[in-house]
Design a protein around this motif. Structure first.
Motif, PDB file in Angstrom:
ATOM      1  N   LEU A 141       0.845  -1.190   0.000  1.00  0.00           N
ATOM      2  CA  LEU A 141       0.000   0.000   0.000  1.00  0.00           C
ATOM      3  C   LEU A 141       0.884   1.245   0.000  1.00  0.00           C
ATOM      4  O   LEU A 141       1.967   1.246   0.590  1.00  0.00           O
ATOM      5  CB  LEU A 141      -0.904   0.029   1.235  1.00  0.00           C
ATOM      6  CG  LEU A 141      -1.985  -1.043   1.347  1.00  0.00           C
ATOM      7  CD1 LEU A 141      -2.687  -0.954   2.700  1.00  0.00           C
ATOM      8  CD2 LEU A 141      -2.994  -0.922   0.214  1.00  0.00           C
ATOM      9  N   THR A 142       0.407   2.275  -0.654  1.00  0.00           N
ATOM     10  CA  THR A 142       1.039   3.588  -0.596  1.00  0.00           C
ATOM     11  C   THR A 142       0.220   4.489   0.324  1.00  0.00           C
ATOM     12  O   THR A 142      -0.915   4.165   0.694  1.00  0.00           O
ATOM     13  CB  THR A 142       1.102   4.230  -1.983  1.00  0.00           C
ATOM     14  OG1 THR A 142      -0.254   4.409  -2.456  1.00  0.00           O
ATOM     15  CG2 THR A 142       1.882   3.376  -2.973  1.00  0.00           C
ATOM     16  N   SER A 143       0.779   5.631   0.672  1.00  0.00           N
ATOM     17  CA  SER A 143       0.022   6.591   1.485  1.00  0.00           C
ATOM     18  C   SER A 143      -1.233   7.043   0.753  1.00  0.00           C
ATOM     19  O   SER A 143      -2.297   7.212   1.371  1.00  0.00           O
ATOM     20  CB  SER A 143       0.898   7.797   1.825  1.00  0.00           C
ATOM     21  OG  SER A 143       1.388   8.425   0.647  1.00  0.00           O
ATOM     22  N   ASP A 144      -1.134   7.228  -0.571  1.00  0.00           N
ATOM     23  CA  ASP A 144      -2.308   7.640  -1.336  1.00  0.00           C
ATOM     24  C   ASP A 144      -3.393   6.571  -1.311  1.00  0.00           C
ATOM     25  O   ASP A 144      -4.582   6.886  -1.158  1.00  0.00           O
ATOM     26  CB  ASP A 144      -1.925   7.945  -2.788  1.00  0.00           C
ATOM     27  CG  ASP A 144      -1.137   9.236  -2.933  1.00  0.00           C
ATOM     28  OD1 ASP A 144      -1.104  10.025  -1.965  1.00  0.00           O
ATOM     29  OD2 ASP A 144      -0.548   9.453  -4.011  1.00  0.00           O
ATOM     30  N   ASN A 156     -13.065  -1.554  -2.607  1.00  0.00           N
ATOM     31  CA  ASN A 156     -12.971  -2.992  -2.835  1.00  0.00           C
ATOM     32  C   ASN A 156     -11.502  -3.388  -2.983  1.00  0.00           C
ATOM     33  O   ASN A 156     -10.703  -2.639  -3.544  1.00  0.00           O
ATOM     34  CB  ASN A 156     -13.751  -3.391  -4.099  1.00  0.00           C
ATOM     35  CG  ASN A 156     -14.049  -4.876  -4.145  1.00  0.00           C
ATOM     36  OD1 ASN A 156     -13.143  -5.703  -4.225  1.00  0.00           O
ATOM     37  ND2 ASN A 156     -15.341  -5.225  -4.123  1.00  0.00           N
ATOM     38  N   PHE A 157     -11.164  -4.573  -2.491  1.00  0.00           N
ATOM     39  CA  PHE A 157      -9.775  -5.007  -2.554  1.00  0.00           C
ATOM     40  C   PHE A 157      -9.279  -5.213  -3.985  1.00  0.00           C
ATOM     41  O   PHE A 157      -8.074  -5.132  -4.234  1.00  0.00           O
ATOM     42  CB  PHE A 157      -9.582  -6.298  -1.757  1.00  0.00           C
ATOM     43  CG  PHE A 157      -9.479  -6.063  -0.273  1.00  0.00           C
ATOM     44  CD1 PHE A 157      -8.333  -5.526   0.284  1.00  0.00           C
ATOM     45  CD2 PHE A 157     -10.537  -6.369   0.569  1.00  0.00           C
ATOM     46  CE1 PHE A 157      -8.230  -5.300   1.646  1.00  0.00           C
ATOM     47  CE2 PHE A 157     -10.448  -6.150   1.934  1.00  0.00           C
ATOM     48  CZ  PHE A 157      -9.297  -5.611   2.480  1.00  0.00           C
ATOM     49  N   ASN A 158     -10.177  -5.495  -4.921  1.00  0.00           N
ATOM     50  CA  ASN A 158      -9.722  -5.696  -6.299  1.00  0.00           C
ATOM     51  C   ASN A 158      -9.772  -4.414  -7.117  1.00  0.00           C
ATOM     52  O   ASN A 158      -9.760  -4.454  -8.353  1.00  0.00           O
ATOM     53  CB  ASN A 158     -10.512  -6.812  -6.986  1.00  0.00           C
ATOM     54  CG  ASN A 158     -11.961  -6.434  -7.246  1.00  0.00           C
ATOM     55  OD1 ASN A 158     -12.427  -5.362  -6.842  1.00  0.00           O
ATOM     56  ND2 ASN A 158     -12.707  -7.310  -7.925  1.00  0.00           N
ATOM     57  N   ASP A 159      -9.791  -3.278  -6.457  1.00  0.00           N
ATOM     58  CA  ASP A 159      -9.725  -1.986  -7.136  1.00  0.00           C
ATOM     59  C   ASP A 159      -8.473  -1.959  -8.026  1.00  0.00           C
ATOM     60  O   ASP A 159      -7.402  -2.432  -7.622  1.00  0.00           O
ATOM     61  CB  ASP A 159      -9.656  -0.863  -6.103  1.00  0.00           C
ATOM     62  CG  ASP A 159      -9.685   0.515  -6.737  1.00  0.00           C
ATOM     63  OD1 ASP A 159      -8.623   0.979  -7.214  1.00  0.00           O
ATOM     64  OD2 ASP A 159     -10.761   1.135  -6.748  1.00  0.00           O
ATOM     65  N   PRO A 160      -8.579  -1.401  -9.230  1.00  0.00           N
ATOM     66  CA  PRO A 160      -7.431  -1.378 -10.152  1.00  0.00           C
ATOM     67  C   PRO A 160      -6.178  -0.739  -9.556  1.00  0.00           C
ATOM     68  O   PRO A 160      -5.059  -1.185  -9.835  1.00  0.00           O
ATOM     69  CB  PRO A 160      -7.950  -0.572 -11.348  1.00  0.00           C
ATOM     70  CG  PRO A 160      -9.425  -0.795 -11.329  1.00  0.00           C
ATOM     71  CD  PRO A 160      -9.803  -0.888  -9.886  1.00  0.00           C
ATOM     72  N   GLU A 161      -6.332   0.286  -8.720  1.00  0.00           N
ATOM     73  CA  GLU A 161      -5.162   0.933  -8.130  1.00  0.00           C
ATOM     74  C   GLU A 161      -4.432  -0.014  -7.182  1.00  0.00           C
ATOM     75  O   GLU A 161      -3.194  -0.050  -7.161  1.00  0.00           O
ATOM     76  CB  GLU A 161      -5.578   2.204  -7.382  1.00  0.00           C
ATOM     77  CG  GLU A 161      -4.398   2.995  -6.839  1.00  0.00           C
ATOM     78  CD  GLU A 161      -4.789   4.374  -6.345  1.00  0.00           C
ATOM     79  OE1 GLU A 161      -4.047   4.931  -5.517  1.00  0.00           O
ATOM     80  OE2 GLU A 161      -5.834   4.903  -6.789  1.00  0.00           O
TER      81      GLU A 161
END
Length: 363
Positions: A141-144, A156-161
């Motif tokens: 994970l990033t801060s963003d 959702n956990f499968n978000d593209p980001e």
């Protein structure tokens, strides 16, 4: 390990935890009945505040009982906000927080007590992002990304980001339930300060503090214990907790990208690396920001608050004895390391010992 472990699992219903350095029942003089008390001190100390250091505080108090069995220590794990409030009100012998006292706090404390307050750090530790799902252990994970999860932009956990950050993980099609502290919390301060430093949108919308106006769709938990319990009990939950609670409950944790673009696991070594980068002034008012190298980027400090006056001589001696023991005894460092906290270096300990000697110095 001692009794705190069993308390973590029921922390949602037991937000206040008390512990004593001496075992057995109190005979009214601070001694444990039926025991050879030894030592030179007798009496009770009361403290309150952060849940972040509660595990190691319990271990320290129990171990200190072998040095001064006549001293009983009662620490209420009520959150940093409560610790600051009770310290300023003078209802405890010492307060504890992951947020240092501001100049305004110190002015209020001095006005209330009639002398200066004293603050000093005693331990460093990481704030980790913990998951309900063991398969997510090591998720990057990033801060963003963290800011967007708590702002409900990522749900959702499968978000593209998130998938882009974790190309080798098969992220589930599972709604995310972000869990936060519902009480005034130094852990929240460390977490929100990190996000405010790294993310301008978060800084503008939420800012930093021991309490935050959270987005709808998030869930609150009382204390680190309560957040850990919420994460464990809810499928899809994600929450920020002290590393010690994540370790002892066996929760999966995220690797967080630091200032140098490195995805860092919240290990003791990474916490130590971050703490060594901190610039610590004589006021001991500092944050650990912009961490790169091998450092874990969400690293916090626990402070202790005491006064230069107002204690009876016995209480002052007990306070000095206990905190000097924490700073100088190898057993204290060993217990901290075992629980996943980073002790301070020798040079910083020497500076802190000078602060401890200020206790009751103006009486």
């Amino acid at each position: 390990m001692r009794k705190w472990r069993s308390l973590v699992a029921v922390g949602a219903t037991l937000p206040v935890v008390a512990f004593a350095a001496a075992c057995g029942s109190d005979n009214g003089n601070g001694d444990a009945a039926g025991e050879d008390t030894g030592g030179s001190l007798r009496g009770n100390l009361t403290g309150a505040g952060a849940t972040f250091p509660n595990p190691v505080f319990q271990e320290w108090a129990a171990e200190y009982g072998s040095v001064e069995p006549g001293v009983r220590i009662n620490y209420q794990s009520i959150g940093s906000g409560g610790g600051i409030e009770q310290f300023i009100r003078g209802t405890v012998d010492f307060g504890s927080s992951e947020r240092y006292l501001s100049d305004e706090d110190l002015d209020e404390a001095a006005t209330t007590r009639g002398c200066e307050g004293v603050q000093f750090p005693v331990i460093f530790g990481s704030v980790v992002i913990a998951f309900n799902d063991p398969a997510l252990d090591g998720m990057v994970l990033t801060s963003d990304a963290i800011a967007k999860i708590y702002d409900r932009q990522i749900t959702n956990f499968n978000d593209p980001e998130l998938q882009e950050l974790n190309p080798d993980m098969d992220l589930p099609d599972q709604p995310i339930i972000p869990v936060h502290r519902s009480d005034g919390s130094g852990t929240t301060y460390v977490f929100s300060h990190y996000l405010s430093t790294e993310n301008d949108e978060w800084a503008d919308k939420y800012g930093e503090g021991t309490e935050i106006q959270w987005a709808s769709g998030t869930v609150g938990g009382q204390g680190n214990e309560g957040v850990a319990a919420q994460v464990q009990q809810n499928r899809g939950a994600l929450g920020y907790v002290n590393q010690a609670y994540a370790i002892e409950t066996g929760m999966a944790t995220a690797h967080v990208v630091n200032e140098d673009g490195e995805a860092i696991a919240p290990t003791l070594e990474a916490t130590t690396a971050a703490s060594e980068l901190a610039d610590i002034p004589d006021t001991f008012q500092f944050d650990i920001d912009n961490i790169g190298g091998d450092g874990y980027p969400i690293t916090g400090t626990n402070w202790i608050f005491v006064y230069e006056c107002g204690y009876d001589d016995n209480t002052a001696e007990m306070l000095k004895s206990f905190w000097n023991w924490v700073l100088t005894d190898d057993a204290a460092d060993e217990l901290a390391l075992e629980l996943g906290y980073a002790p301070m270096g020798d040079s910083l300990k020497e500076r802190v010992q000078a602060q401890v000697e200020r206790i009751n110095s103006q009486n």
